[in-house]
Enzyme design. Sequence first.
Site, PDB file in Angstrom:
ATOM      1  N   ARG A   3      20.843  21.563 -55.259  1.00 25.78           N
ATOM      2  CA  ARG A   3      21.508  22.842 -55.009  1.00 25.78           C
ATOM      3  C   ARG A   3      22.598  22.591 -53.970  1.00 25.78           C
ATOM      4  NH1 ARG A   3      18.040  26.056 -51.458  1.00 25.78           N
ATOM      5  NH2 ARG A   3      19.680  25.688 -49.953  1.00 25.78           N
TER       6      ARG A   3
ATOM      7  N   HIS B   5      20.864  28.832 -50.738  1.00 21.95           N
ATOM      8  CA  HIS B   5      19.829  29.386 -51.627  1.00 21.95           C
ATOM      9  C   HIS B   5      20.332  30.679 -52.269  1.00 21.95           C
ATOM     10  CE1 HIS B   5      16.085  30.831 -53.241  1.00 21.95           C
ATOM     11  NE2 HIS B   5      16.223  31.934 -52.535  1.00 21.95           N
TER      12      HIS B   5
ATOM     13  N   TYR C 243      18.632  24.140 -41.893  1.00 17.71           N
ATOM     14  CA  TYR C 243      17.454  23.337 -42.242  1.00 17.71           C
ATOM     15  C   TYR C 243      17.744  22.047 -43.013  1.00 17.71           C
ATOM     16  CZ  TYR C 243      17.998  26.103 -46.553  1.00 17.71           C
ATOM     17  OH  TYR C 243      18.495  26.710 -47.678  1.00 17.71           O
TER      18      TYR C 243
END
Length: 379
Positions: free
Chosen positions: A258, A262, A271
């Site tokens: 990805r 998100h 993160y």
Amino acid sequence: MPRKLLEPRFSVEHLSILDSDGNLDTALEPELPPDELKRMYRAMLLARRLDERMVRLQRQGRVGTFAPGKGQEASQIGSVCTLRATDWMVPSFRETAAMLWRGWPIETLLLFFSGRLEGGRPGPEQRDLPVTIPVATQLPHAVGLAYAAQYRGDDVAVMAYFGDGATSEGDFHEALNFAGVWHVPVVFVCQNNQWAISVPLKKQTHSRTIAQKALAYGIPGIQVDGNDVLAVYAASREAIDRARAGDGPTLIECVTYRLSMHTTADDPTKYRAEEEVREWERKDPLTRFAAYLGKKNLLEEGLEAAVDADIAEAVRRFEAVGPPDPLGMFDHVYAELPPHLQLQRDELARRLRESEAAPAPPATPDVALPMRGQRQRRR
Ligand SMILES: Cc1ncc(C[n+]2csc(CCOP(=O)(O)OP(=O)(O)O)c2C)c(N)n1
Ligand SMILES: [Mg+2]
């Protein structure tokens, strides 16, 4: 009594045909007609450009929360292109590329990501389920569709999409179990994009691959380079042919990434390391496919501008759609509204009537009850 080996030791195949350096394994190269290759590339490019546009539109407050699919175009187009219009496609929430391929109009997708009911409705002849937000819940539905097709003797296969995170849900295991037991024509396409929001794959599963989870359910599983559209196509073709021949389900794990956030509500810099993203950018599925097509003289001039023009047209059509009726938020959850919601509905209806009757300029937020990101005072 000696110990007996009941299951032979198993191996999980990994398929790659066109690597990120442009090396092609000609022995494995699928036979795809030039027009189909061009169509696939156009779809991938449209998905990429729309994805980037959607993020900008969200930042401008013109659409709501959006889940970008950037980086996953090969996993989606390489698999979905093996379906016939009469087959079923069961998406999760990041399948914009696959949905475009299946004929969802761009403006309908824009409507969906603006929270509009009209955005979730497939066309009357379209054999697609709508977007599913609750993780993995679409998988038992996909098996149900395949079971129904088998029961009725329809020549139909089903393809269901989900992420690596979805494999931690009970629904995934129940779906694979039933699919195996009933031997139904379904292909499970896991887009292992390495992350489930902020949870990395290594915290999701202790299995070396996701493909090997198929073994527990007695069905074939294969891992493919999910950024290699030719490998995804070859594995999907095989799986769909097997399903059609009555030889049961398959699990395909597409190893991909990805590249974006998100959803537009997420900040991945909190993160994950930039270096990891850079590394996967070098494996971009579009660059690789473009290089392959370039060598075959199949890259069309002006394709990017044509795709952008289609998107701009669709944005115009989307923005010409009138605002939603705020009272619509009370529909479709309960067959009969519970009393406390009925009271709220009545209250909102009264305020809307009052605000309509009130003279300009617009009333205070207390009276107008505007929704975030919606230009809804046009009624
Ligand atoms: C049942 C359920 N639990 C939690 C969520 C919140 N949620 C939305 S997406 C997501 C992660 C999904 O990860 P993955 O399956 O890998 O798909 P990806 O987002 O990477 O495409 C979570 C936990 C949800 N939508 N549904
Ligand atoms: Mg994921």
